[in-house]
Motif scaffolding. Structure first.
Motif, PDB file in Angstrom:
ATOM      1  N   TYR A   3       0.830  -1.194   0.000  1.00 22.35           N
ATOM      2  CA  TYR A   3       0.000   0.000   0.000  1.00 22.35           C
ATOM      3  C   TYR A   3       0.864   1.245   0.000  1.00 22.35           C
ATOM      4  O   TYR A   3       1.762   1.393   0.842  1.00 22.35           O
ATOM      5  N   GLU A   5       0.421   5.478  -0.056  1.00 21.60           N
ATOM      6  CA  GLU A   5      -0.593   6.523   0.078  1.00 21.60           C
ATOM      7  C   GLU A   5      -0.809   7.220  -1.270  1.00 21.60           C
ATOM      8  O   GLU A   5       0.157   7.662  -1.900  1.00 21.60           O
ATOM      9  N   ALA A 283     -10.806   6.209  -1.451  1.00 21.00           N
ATOM     10  CA  ALA A 283      -9.601   5.507  -1.023  1.00 21.00           C
ATOM     11  C   ALA A 283      -8.431   5.771  -1.964  1.00 21.00           C
ATOM     12  O   ALA A 283      -7.265   5.692  -1.564  1.00 21.00           O
ATOM     13  N   VAL A 304      -6.507  -4.468  -1.912  1.00 18.57           N
ATOM     14  CA  VAL A 304      -7.322  -4.676  -0.714  1.00 18.57           C
ATOM     15  C   VAL A 304      -7.722  -6.147  -0.603  1.00 18.57           C
ATOM     16  O   VAL A 304      -7.694  -6.744   0.482  1.00 18.57           O
ATOM     17  N   ARG A 347      -8.680   2.717   4.571  1.00 21.75           N
ATOM     18  CA  ARG A 347      -7.960   3.527   3.590  1.00 21.75           C
ATOM     19  C   ARG A 347      -8.662   4.863   3.346  1.00 21.75           C
ATOM     20  O   ARG A 347      -8.001   5.897   3.205  1.00 21.75           O
ATOM     21  N   GLN A 350      -7.779   7.105   6.194  1.00 22.95           N
ATOM     22  CA  GLN A 350      -6.444   7.679   6.049  1.00 22.95           C
ATOM     23  C   GLN A 350      -6.449   8.864   5.088  1.00 22.95           C
ATOM     24  O   GLN A 350      -5.826   9.900   5.342  1.00 22.95           O
TER      25      GLN A 350
END
Length: 383
Positions: A3, A5, A283, A304, A347, A350
């Motif tokens: 993952y 960002e 996301a 995911v 996600r 975040q």
């Protein structure tokens, strides 16, 4: 798959949605217009008198009247009636504005309603839309509305009625939509969850979202609940019954604008309640999710899936999914909806925390496509 960002993006509005010098008019969905046409045709078939207007019920209980542009009766080879209602989309930039929603109605030998799609109504060719592959692209709410409207004229437990919905020129209209990419071929979709078209995609709607946040702040509230539409708002209210009505804001595509307003008004908490498609876009860091400016990132959903424990075949199926909803259905069928959904919500949390900064707490919930069931969250509502 690891993952990383995503960059945060808030794409510009579509050109056609930017400037509106006057107040915006609401309009009617293709589903509402098809319902009105069906009721008009059935009324003519039963009474022998073509109506010039009909009244139908919307899902929320409101009754509205539609003008009937044309209604004809025929006796051969079998008794039938056909009615047309012209769609008024209000000020929404909608390719189906002015479409002639047409219902052709006749008797069938068995009691009940048979609903079919005619010329200009698309055929579903791929899964992930909540509709049977091979059937007409007439969504669940319009199907129920048509059934209820017909049942106001005849007793479907006693008699059988066949309704065919068609849209002259619908195949041409569909070229200006994403239907073909979604696997809907040959025409438009008969859509609508409320019967009403609100101009979600306009600068004025964006301004109304910001204003709604300001209003709740002025009343001393400090937690704003962002919902994408009517079904998610109902779900959000069930999750957070202690909050007053003013805290719930239908953001449509404008999550970024709402969060920015919340920060500016010194809110302390944001809760986002949505369905799989919008959550997948958020996301990926997309804060303005209008369909012309964003699409579901299937690579993100594949990552995911793998993180949730999906095997290689499931990951491949999700990477090839038709829609966010299709990915959701694949997760559900594999028994991974909750873990994959929780990861997706995490996600989104975040992304919203990065966008909002340190002053806001953020919670995220995913609901099913009826808006009646919580299926995942970022942690506030554990399994």
């Amino acid at each position: 798959m690891t993952y990383a960002e995503p960059p945060l993006r808030e794409p510009d509005l579509p050109r056609t949605a930017k400037v509106r010098p006057v107040a915006l008019r609401t309009g009617w969905t293709t589903g509402a217009c098809a319902t009105a046409a069906a009721k008009a045709a059935v009324t003519a078939l039963v009474t022998g008198v073509p109506p010039t207007e009909v009244e139908i019920g919307l899902p929320a209980g409101r009754r509205v009247t539609f003008a009937v542009a044309r209604c004809d009766l025929t006796a051969r080879p079998e008794p039938a009636a056909e009615a047309v209602v012209v769609k008024d989309a209000g000020d929404d930039p909608d390719v189906t504005h002015g479409a002639h929603l047409t219902a052709t109605v006749g008797w069938r030998p068995r009691p009940g309603l048979e609903l079919a799609g005619g010329d200009g109504v698309g055929t579903v060719t791929r899964p992930g839309l909540g509709l049977a592959v091979g059937g007409p692209a007439i969504n669940d709410t319009p199907r129920r509305m048509i059934g209820q409207a017909v049942a106001e004229v005849v007793d479907l437990a006693e008699v059988g009625v066949r309704v065919v919905i068609s849209v002259p020129g619908g195949e041409v209209m569909a070229r200006k939509t994403t239907n073909r990419r979604l696997g809907i071929v040959g025409g438009i979709s008969i859509l609508g969850t409320t019967g009403v078209v609100r101009p979600f995609s306009t600068a004025s709607w964006r301004a109304s979202v910001v204003q709604a946040v300001h209003v709740m702040a002025a009343q001393g509230q400090r937690t704003v609940v962002l919902c994408t539409g009517g079904r998610t708002e109902r779900a959000a209210r069930a999750l957070l019954p202690e909050l007053p009505e003013v805290c719930f804001v239908e953001v449509g595509d404008f999550t970024g604008a709402a969060v920015t307003a919340a920060v500016g008004d010194a809110m302390t908490g944001v809760v986002f309640v949505g369905m799989a498609g919008k959550l997948a876009k958020l996301a990926a860091g997309i804060l303005m999710t209008h369909y012309t400016r964003s699409k579901v990132d299937l690579s993100l959903l594949g990552a995911v899936t793998a993180e949730a424990g999906g095997d290689a075949d499931l990951v491949a199926a999700v990477l090839a999914a038709n829609t966010g909803r299709h990915a959701y259905e694949l997760w559900e069928a594999a028994g991974l909806l909750r873990p994959a959904g929780d990861l997706l919500c995490a996600r989104v949390r975040q992304v919203l925390r990065r966008f909002a900064g340190p002053t806001l707490t953020v919670d995220v919930a995913m609901v099913d496509f009826t808006g009646e069931r919580l299926v995942a969250s970022s942690g506030r509502w554990p399994a």
